[in-house]
Design an enzyme around this catalytic site. Sequence first.
Site, PDB file in Angstrom:
ATOM      1  N   MET A 132       0.763  -1.045  -0.024  1.00 53.59           N
ATOM      2  CA  MET A 132      -0.036   0.197   0.159  1.00 53.59           C
ATOM      3  C   MET A 132       0.913   1.241  -0.050  1.00 53.59           C
ATOM      4  O   MET A 132       0.311   2.238   0.429  1.00 53.59           O
ATOM      5  CB  MET A 132      -0.982   0.001   1.286  1.00 53.59           C
ATOM      6  CG  MET A 132      -2.092  -1.194   1.097  1.00 53.59           C
ATOM      7  SD  MET A 132      -3.539  -1.020   2.005  1.00 53.59           S
ATOM      8  CE  MET A 132      -2.580  -0.595   3.625  1.00 53.59           C
TER       9      MET A 132
ATOM     10  N   LEU B 128       6.869   2.919   1.491  1.00 52.52           N
ATOM     11  CA  LEU B 128       7.560   1.636   1.574  1.00 52.52           C
ATOM     12  C   LEU B 128       8.708   2.074   2.518  1.00 52.52           C
ATOM     13  O   LEU B 128       9.200   3.245   2.753  1.00 52.52           O
ATOM     14  CB  LEU B 128       8.207   1.457   0.093  1.00 52.52           C
ATOM     15  CG  LEU B 128       7.356   1.380  -1.088  1.00 52.52           C
ATOM     16  CD1 LEU B 128       7.937   1.056  -2.344  1.00 52.52           C
ATOM     17  CD2 LEU B 128       6.287   0.355  -0.590  1.00 52.52           C
ATOM     18  N   HIS B 129       9.132   1.143   3.259  1.00 54.10           N
ATOM     19  CA  HIS B 129      10.180   1.247   3.971  1.00 54.10           C
ATOM     20  C   HIS B 129      11.216  -0.259   3.979  1.00 54.10           C
ATOM     21  O   HIS B 129      10.801  -1.007   3.099  1.00 54.10           O
ATOM     22  CB  HIS B 129       9.921   1.214   5.523  1.00 54.10           C
ATOM     23  CG  HIS B 129       8.718   0.138   5.761  1.00 54.10           C
ATOM     24  ND1 HIS B 129       8.966  -1.234   6.008  1.00 54.10           N
ATOM     25  CD2 HIS B 129       7.408   0.153   6.095  1.00 54.10           C
ATOM     26  CE1 HIS B 129       7.964  -2.011   6.225  1.00 54.10           C
ATOM     27  NE2 HIS B 129       6.952  -1.070   6.222  1.00 54.10           N
TER      28      HIS B 129
ATOM     29  N   GLY C   8      11.280  -2.851   5.324  1.00 52.96           N
ATOM     30  CA  GLY C   8      10.521  -4.337   5.247  1.00 52.96           C
ATOM     31  C   GLY C   8      10.024  -4.570   3.888  1.00 52.96           C
ATOM     32  O   GLY C   8      10.221  -5.679   3.454  1.00 52.96           O
ATOM     33  N   HIS C   9       9.569  -3.730   3.336  1.00 51.19           N
ATOM     34  CA  HIS C   9       8.983  -3.972   2.014  1.00 51.19           C
ATOM     35  C   HIS C   9      10.150  -3.987   0.921  1.00 51.19           C
ATOM     36  O   HIS C   9      10.080  -5.144   0.243  1.00 51.19           O
ATOM     37  CB  HIS C   9       8.591  -2.722   1.231  1.00 51.19           C
ATOM     38  CG  HIS C   9       7.145  -2.227   1.913  1.00 51.19           C
ATOM     39  ND1 HIS C   9       6.910  -1.042   2.794  1.00 51.19           N
ATOM     40  CD2 HIS C   9       5.778  -2.791   2.186  1.00 51.19           C
ATOM     41  CE1 HIS C   9       5.859  -0.879   3.174  1.00 51.19           C
ATOM     42  NE2 HIS C   9       5.134  -1.888   2.761  1.00 51.19           N
TER      43      HIS C   9
ATOM     44  N   ARG D  62       2.962   2.921   9.332  1.00 50.57           N
ATOM     45  CA  ARG D  62       2.308   3.711  10.209  1.00 50.57           C
ATOM     46  C   ARG D  62       3.436   4.240  11.189  1.00 50.57           C
ATOM     47  O   ARG D  62       3.165   5.113  12.110  1.00 50.57           O
ATOM     48  CB  ARG D  62       1.455   2.979  10.967  1.00 50.57           C
ATOM     49  CG  ARG D  62       0.202   2.384  10.179  1.00 50.57           C
ATOM     50  CD  ARG D  62      -0.783   1.467  11.282  1.00 50.57           C
ATOM     51  NE  ARG D  62      -1.567   0.573  10.101  1.00 50.57           N
ATOM     52  CZ  ARG D  62      -2.813   0.947  10.003  1.00 50.57           C
ATOM     53  NH1 ARG D  62      -3.231   1.973  10.515  1.00 50.57           N
ATOM     54  NH2 ARG D  62      -3.462   0.258   9.248  1.00 50.57           N
TER      55      ARG D  62
END
Length: 281
Positions: free
Chosen positions: A30, A33-34, A36-37, A187
């Site tokens: 969604m 992006l960080h 983790g993505h 978030r």
Amino acid sequence: MIQFYTSDELQSHLTLLIKQGKALGFVPTMGALHEGHLSLIRRARLENDVVVCSIFVNPIQFNNASDLEKYPRTLEADLALLEPAGCDVVFIPSVEDMYPEPVKESFNFGYLDKIMEGKFRPGHFEGVAVVVRRLFEKVQPTRAYFGLKDYQQIAVVKSMMNQINSPVNLVPCEIVREPDGLAMSSRNVRLSAEARDRAPVIFQLLKSGRTMVANHSPAQIVEYVVSQFQLHPDFELEYFEIVDSETLLPLEAFSPDRSAIACVAVWLNKVRLIDNMLYSD
Ligand code: PAF
């Protein structure tokens, strides 16, 4: 990296690649992006010929209008991160493209979408399942990569895939954490500086609970961790549960033949954060 804004353009491009026998790795997101993505994209890069990522803030998985409105949208920054991570194709559909007509499909998840996340976010998993199914139909990936932070989401997506006999190979990927233990999440950027400093309490309490596994029951650990959260009035706990990692049903006792996972959801500074940790393999 090629950008597609409509399903038709995406599908004409991917159909050719599929005909050529290319393996497609797919990372649905969604946006916002960080790391983790990006770790999912890098893994997809290693295991496939072509890497496809989608960026779509799926309105039907938000059970709360203000949460949808506040969801971070950082498209330009996202696009700049994708190519260096190994993405070949990014799909950025509009709501009209994904939902040209009112949604009719529905799934039966039994109890799976009524516990933990499902209990606090009614309709959320139905919305996730609908969008993931549609994205899978459009992309037709060989493999799809999902982060284990959303542990229950993976269980729901697996159930949806069983219900439609999906040939996609779902690849669950480890949680990526900040150096202080906070699980990476889109978030997190909404936390104030003060709340961001406090957020690692979630990881610390998950770890404290895990140190008790050898000589306490799941109920005793739950009682302890819940009482610890109560000592931190800035955290509003929704649930902390220790469940069977396969069925996601509460565990009464630890046993060598059942793997246990602790799952937690809390509000901090008006931001809802979730995390989990395996307590026994
Ligand atoms: O995990 C997410 O980011 C979303 O739930 C997903 C899988 C992209 C569906 O909108």
